[in-house]
Design an enzyme around this catalytic site. Structure first.
Site, PDB file in Angstrom:
ATOM      1  N   PHE A 164       4.621  -2.368  -6.809  1.00  0.00           N
ATOM      2  CA  PHE A 164       3.911  -3.473  -7.460  1.00  0.00           C
ATOM      3  C   PHE A 164       3.081  -3.042  -8.662  1.00  0.00           C
ATOM      4  CE2 PHE A 164       0.325  -1.953  -4.894  1.00  0.00           C
ATOM      5  CZ  PHE A 164      -0.708  -2.082  -5.811  1.00  0.00           C
ATOM      6  N   LYS A 188      15.449  -3.967  -7.420  1.00  0.00           N
ATOM      7  CA  LYS A 188      14.707  -4.675  -6.358  1.00  0.00           C
ATOM      8  C   LYS A 188      13.215  -4.578  -6.734  1.00  0.00           C
ATOM      9  CE  LYS A 188      12.492  -4.633  -2.961  1.00  0.00           C
ATOM     10  NZ  LYS A 188      11.132  -5.227  -2.899  1.00  0.00           N
ATOM     11  N   GLU A 191       7.948  -7.576  -4.139  1.00  0.00           N
ATOM     12  CA  GLU A 191       7.794  -8.994  -3.817  1.00  0.00           C
ATOM     13  C   GLU A 191       6.414  -9.519  -4.214  1.00  0.00           C
ATOM     14  OE1 GLU A 191       8.164  -6.475  -1.897  1.00  0.00           O
ATOM     15  OE2 GLU A 191       6.863  -6.508  -0.133  1.00  0.00           O
ATOM     16  N   SER A 241       5.212   3.965  -1.959  1.00  0.00           N
ATOM     17  CA  SER A 241       4.357   4.790  -1.100  1.00  0.00           C
ATOM     18  C   SER A 241       5.173   5.914  -0.454  1.00  0.00           C
ATOM     19  CB  SER A 241       3.747   3.908  -0.005  1.00  0.00           C
ATOM     20  OG  SER A 241       4.782   3.335   0.763  1.00  0.00           O
ATOM     21  N   CYS A 296      -0.343   5.818  -9.786  1.00  0.00           N
ATOM     22  CA  CYS A 296      -0.046   7.037  -9.039  1.00  0.00           C
ATOM     23  C   CYS A 296      -0.620   8.249  -9.766  1.00  0.00           C
ATOM     24  CB  CYS A 296       1.446   7.186  -8.842  1.00  0.00           C
ATOM     25  SG  CYS A 296       2.313   7.412 -10.392  1.00  0.00           S
ATOM     26  N   GLU A 390      -4.436   8.210   0.201  1.00  0.00           N
ATOM     27  CA  GLU A 390      -4.375   7.523  -1.086  1.00  0.00           C
ATOM     28  C   GLU A 390      -5.110   6.195  -0.937  1.00  0.00           C
ATOM     29  OE1 GLU A 390      -0.455   6.155  -2.401  1.00  0.00           O
ATOM     30  OE2 GLU A 390      -1.078   6.583  -4.460  1.00  0.00           O
TER      31      GLU A 390
HETATM   32  P1  NAD Z   1       5.438   0.259  -1.183  1.00  0.00           P
HETATM   33  O1  NAD Z   1       5.976   1.533  -0.684  1.00  0.00           O
HETATM   34  O2  NAD Z   1       4.716  -0.622  -0.258  1.00  0.00           O
HETATM   35  O3  NAD Z   1       6.611  -0.642  -1.787  1.00  0.00           O
HETATM   36  C1  NAD Z   1       7.525  -0.118  -2.740  1.00  0.00           C
HETATM   37  C2  NAD Z   1       8.838  -0.877  -2.618  1.00  0.00           C
HETATM   38  O4  NAD Z   1       9.377  -0.682  -1.322  1.00  0.00           O
HETATM   39  C3  NAD Z   1       8.673  -2.373  -2.811  1.00  0.00           C
HETATM   40  O5  NAD Z   1       9.750  -2.845  -3.569  1.00  0.00           O
HETATM   41  C4  NAD Z   1       8.699  -2.916  -1.386  1.00  0.00           C
HETATM   42  O6  NAD Z   1       9.257  -4.196  -1.304  1.00  0.00           O
HETATM   43  C5  NAD Z   1       9.565  -1.928  -0.654  1.00  0.00           C
HETATM   44  N1  NAD Z   1       9.153  -1.716   0.750  1.00  0.00           N
HETATM   45  C6  NAD Z   1       7.911  -1.883   1.289  1.00  0.00           C
HETATM   46  N2  NAD Z   1       7.926  -1.551   2.596  1.00  0.00           N
HETATM   47  C7  NAD Z   1       9.187  -1.156   2.893  1.00  0.00           C
HETATM   48  C8  NAD Z   1       9.819  -0.672   4.077  1.00  0.00           C
HETATM   49  N3  NAD Z   1       9.173  -0.543   5.223  1.00  0.00           N
HETATM   50  N4  NAD Z   1      11.140  -0.354   4.017  1.00  0.00           N
HETATM   51  C9  NAD Z   1      11.815  -0.466   2.862  1.00  0.00           C
HETATM   52  N5  NAD Z   1      11.266  -0.929   1.707  1.00  0.00           N
HETATM   53  C10 NAD Z   1       9.972  -1.261   1.720  1.00  0.00           C
HETATM   54  O7  NAD Z   1       4.543   0.610  -2.475  1.00  0.00           O
HETATM   55  P2  NAD Z   1       3.613  -0.367  -3.318  1.00  0.00           P
HETATM   56  O8  NAD Z   1       2.410  -0.713  -2.521  1.00  0.00           O
HETATM   57  O9  NAD Z   1       4.436  -1.472  -3.896  1.00  0.00           O
HETATM   58  O10 NAD Z   1       3.217   0.598  -4.528  1.00  0.00           O
HETATM   59  C11 NAD Z   1       2.137   1.487  -4.497  1.00  0.00           C
HETATM   60  C12 NAD Z   1       2.600   2.884  -4.129  1.00  0.00           C
HETATM   61  O11 NAD Z   1       3.547   3.343  -5.076  1.00  0.00           O
HETATM   62  C13 NAD Z   1       1.470   3.912  -4.177  1.00  0.00           C
HETATM   63  O12 NAD Z   1       1.610   4.755  -3.073  1.00  0.00           O
HETATM   64  C14 NAD Z   1       1.710   4.651  -5.470  1.00  0.00           C
HETATM   65  O13 NAD Z   1       1.190   5.958  -5.523  1.00  0.00           O
HETATM   66  C15 NAD Z   1       3.195   4.656  -5.500  1.00  0.00           C
HETATM   67  N6  NAD Z   1       3.697   4.919  -6.841  1.00  0.00           N
HETATM   68  C16 NAD Z   1       4.187   6.166  -7.059  1.00  0.00           C
HETATM   69  C17 NAD Z   1       4.638   6.495  -8.318  1.00  0.00           C
HETATM   70  C18 NAD Z   1       5.165   7.870  -8.600  1.00  0.00           C
HETATM   71  O14 NAD Z   1       5.625   8.102  -9.693  1.00  0.00           O
HETATM   72  N7  NAD Z   1       5.125   8.803  -7.667  1.00  0.00           N
HETATM   73  C19 NAD Z   1       4.596   5.541  -9.352  1.00  0.00           C
HETATM   74  C20 NAD Z   1       4.093   4.276  -9.068  1.00  0.00           C
HETATM   75  C21 NAD Z   1       3.647   3.978  -7.794  1.00  0.00           C
END
Ligand code: NAD
Length: 499
Positions: A164, A188, A191, A241, A296, A390
């Protein structure tokens, strides 16, 4: 980090401003085939759209559309493919105000942050436009009259799952490079922020991208699992994450796909007593608070070495000047606000000192917005949860260290390895840290050390699973496979043990 999903039950009488978001499959806008999720504007808490929670059937439809488009797209010379991206880049520039406003609305970033995101999307597109110069093959006469050549071919149908926190920039880490290199893609989006992806699809279409080359399927876990399982998908990138990155990496690779999964972060900024006070404090404050700490690359822990009280005071002063609702946006959801505030309370209860407290902040006129004020906590010890997890909010934990080596030990103890930085005026100290810090991206007097194109973006440890970086030159390896051809036209060359 997404909040637990609860599909919205009976459709309320009023239609939200942006209506119900649709999937983009094979060049057509299609309604989702599952439930719906309310999308809240974080600044006001108001429902502004409904996001479809699609099912595996939508993933399958997108894969079929991409598979149909693939033969013609991969047969199109790369120089022709990137002409579409040159036009797309011009469209991003022309629409920069509108695209910025959409991010402000769906994500809550302040205008300057949202605009920077679009400017970065433009830079990422520029890199893809340069791929004909970078993704060339090689040729060599390997023995008399025998030539070996390598050329790059697209991997095929690929998927990109995004988080997000950057509704436009992170999708642009993958979309332009993957399609310039001849792949057909399924995106994808998160949401929680589904709107920007629709404009990306609109503008790519306006730029002339053929139907099926780029597809968008909205949804959550069920869609991501279907992507990991679908036999028609050859490669997956994931950004999100660490917990989910691990799941996607395991599931995708167990289905024999190429996977690069970027996870969360806990970035340590080591501040030395000789650091330049103003540059250091302004950088640290900007790093911990930019995008409300939802990057991140955000500074999460400041490891203050020795006598750095004057710098700590300045960090607090810089952070105090931030105005929620004006120069500091909200966090993504009510659940995120509550989680972040819990971390602050827990640290305080464990004995840390809250120097600047962002709990309970309200913005006049936006009382239902999800705001957390800038927060600086001193006296944090490495065993506290706030020093380990985090937090993903505008919160800086300050850990005191008696020596540089102890600071490096604290940094190395984190399983994450996205970024680390050192603030010092001594080149030898900077070099010492840069060599030893256990992160993939290092800053020297830089609070957000994002490598810009053509350098690749990617962390170490639990911040990245798979091989290589997601952007820059590294991405060329990920989005292509090489074909090696050995050729002999002169009969006189005869045969030898290798040809
Ligand atoms: P998230 O892991 O909750 O969601 C990421 C994606 O995975 C979304 O599209 C979501 O719909 C999907 N998702 C969520 N739960 C899932 C599950 N159980 N099974 C399969 N798919 C699932 O992450 P977020 O809250 O949207 O984003 C924030 C996180 O992203 C932070 O941890 C941040 O550090 C990380 N991030 C990392 C980088 C990097 O370059 N390392 C860059 C941007 C964000």
């Amino acid at each position: 980090m997404s909040a637990t999903l609860s599909p919205s039950s009976p459709t309320p009488a009023t239609t939200p401003k942006h209506g119900t978001v649709r999937n983009f499959i094979g060049g057509a806008w299609l309604s989702g085939d599952g439930g719906l999720l309310d999308v809240h504007a974080p600044a006001t808490g108001a429902v502004i759209a409904r996001s479809p929670l699609s099912t595996p059937a939508a993933v399958d439809a997108a894969v079929r559309a991409a598979t149909t488009a693939l033969p013609a797209w991969r047969a199109t010379p790369i120089k022709e493919r990137v002409q579409i991206l040159f036009r797309y880049r011009a469209l991003l520039e022309r629409h920069v105000d509108e695209l910025t406003a959409l991010i402000v609305e769906e994500h809550g970033k302040v205008d300057a942050e949202a605009r920077a995101e679009i400017l970065k999307a433009i830079e990422l597109t520029e890199f893809a436009c340069a791929l004909p110069q970078l993704a060339t093959g090689e040729v060599l006469e390997v023995s008399k009259g025998v030539e070996c050549r390598t050329e790059r071919h697209p991997v095929g149908v690929v998927a990109s799952v995004v988080p997000f926190n950057f509704p436009s920039m992170v999708p642009h880490w993958t979309i332009p490079n993957a399609i310039a290199l001849g792949n057909c893609m399924l995106l994808k989006p998160s949401e929680l922020v589904p709107l920007s992806a629709g404009r990306i699809a609109d503008l790519l279409t306006e730029a002339g991208l053929p139907a099926g080359v780029f597809n968008v399927v909205h949804g959550a876990r069920e869609v991501v699992e279907a992507i990991c399982d679908h036999p028609g998908i050859d490669a997956i990138t994931f950004v999100g994450s660490t917990r989910v990155a691990k799941e996607v990496y395991r599931r995708g690779t167990s289905n024999l796909k190429r996977v690069l999964a970027l996870g969360g972060a806990k970035n340590h900024l080591i501040v030395m007593p000789d650091a330049e006070p103003e540059m250091t404090s302004s950088n640290v404050a900007a790093s911990m608070s930019g995008c409300s700490g939802q990057r991140c690359m955000a500074a999460s822990v400041m490891v203050a070495v020795g006598g750095t009280d004057a710098i700590v005071s300045r960090v607090v002063e810089h952070a105090r000047r931030l105005v929620p609702g004006e120069t500091l946006g909200p966090v993504i959801s009510r659940a995120a606000k509550e989680r972040i505030e819990r971390y602050i309370t827990e640290a305080e209860q464990a004995g840390a000192r809250v120097l600047l407290d962002g709990r309970g902040v309200t913005v006049p006129g936006h009382e239902d917005g999800f705001y957390v004020g800038p927060t600086v906590i001193d006296g944090v010890t490495p065993d506290m949860r706030i020093a380990q997890d985090e937090v993903f909010g505008p919160v800086l934990a300050i850990v005191r260290a008696p020596s540089l080596d102890r600071a490096l030990e604290i940094e190395a103890a984190s399983p994450f390895g996205n970024a680390a930085a050192v603030f010092t005026e001594r080149g030898a100290t900077a070099r010492y840290v840069a060599e030893r810090a256990t992160a993939g991206m290092i800053g020297v007097n830089v609070g957000v050390p994002v490598p810009r194109e053509p350098f690749g973006f990617g962390g170490w440890g639990e911040s990245s699973f798979g091989v290589g970086d997601i952007t820059g030159r590294g991405s060329i390896e990920f989005w292509t496979k090489t074909k090696k051809t050995t050729t002999k036209w002169n009969r006189e060359a005869g045969t030898n043990w290798m040809s």
